[in-house]
Scaffold this motif. Sequence first.
Motif, PDB file in Angstrom:
ATOM      1  N   GLN A  53      -9.433  -0.623  38.604  1.00 36.15           N
ATOM      2  CA  GLN A  53      -9.945   0.020  37.396  1.00 36.15           C
ATOM      3  C   GLN A  53     -11.068   0.973  37.789  1.00 36.15           C
ATOM      4  O   GLN A  53     -11.851   0.681  38.690  1.00 36.15           O
ATOM      5  N   GLN A  54     -11.130   2.111  37.091  1.00 32.60           N
ATOM      6  CA  GLN A  54     -12.226   3.046  37.311  1.00 32.60           C
ATOM      7  C   GLN A  54     -13.276   2.842  36.236  1.00 32.60           C
ATOM      8  O   GLN A  54     -12.952   2.581  35.077  1.00 32.60           O
ATOM      9  N   HIS A  55     -14.513   2.950  36.641  1.00 27.55           N
ATOM     10  CA  HIS A  55     -15.639   2.815  35.727  1.00 27.55           C
ATOM     11  C   HIS A  55     -16.621   3.942  35.992  1.00 27.55           C
ATOM     12  O   HIS A  55     -16.753   4.422  37.126  1.00 27.55           O
ATOM     13  N   GLU A  56     -17.324   4.347  34.959  1.00 24.84           N
ATOM     14  CA  GLU A  56     -18.384   5.333  35.127  1.00 24.84           C
ATOM     15  C   GLU A  56     -19.568   4.678  35.813  1.00 24.84           C
ATOM     16  O   GLU A  56     -19.860   3.504  35.587  1.00 24.84           O
ATOM     17  N   LEU A  57     -20.229   5.430  36.658  1.00 22.19           N
ATOM     18  CA  LEU A  57     -21.425   4.917  37.306  1.00 22.19           C
ATOM     19  C   LEU A  57     -22.580   4.878  36.324  1.00 22.19           C
ATOM     20  O   LEU A  57     -22.700   5.742  35.473  1.00 22.19           O
ATOM     21  N   ILE A  58     -23.424   3.911  36.455  1.00 19.66           N
ATOM     22  CA  ILE A  58     -24.594   3.787  35.598  1.00 19.66           C
ATOM     23  C   ILE A  58     -25.749   4.480  36.299  1.00 19.66           C
ATOM     24  O   ILE A  58     -26.042   4.218  37.467  1.00 19.66           O
TER      25      ILE A  58
END
Length: 84
Positions: free
Chosen positions: A74-79
């Motif tokens: 899964q891809q997630h946005e970086l915080i």
Amino acid sequence: MLAINYSTMRNNLKEYCDAATDRNETVIVTRKGEKNVVLISLEKYNQITKAIRNIEYLSMIDRSLAQLEAGRGQQHELIEVEDE
């Protein structure tokens, strides 16, 4: 590696502790009708437990790579973290 019985160990404890710590010997203590035990130095014990942790960690990475290769990533946005 040394194998001795419980009575010998009890009567010569310092000698076998020194063998484990000073000469890096593994001492197997046999006990009649009971489970055997092993005497090793703390340094050797720490090396063994570190190796086990490394194996477990590498195994986790292998499982993760297999999941990615199987398309289960899964891809997630970086915080973004602000400097204080």
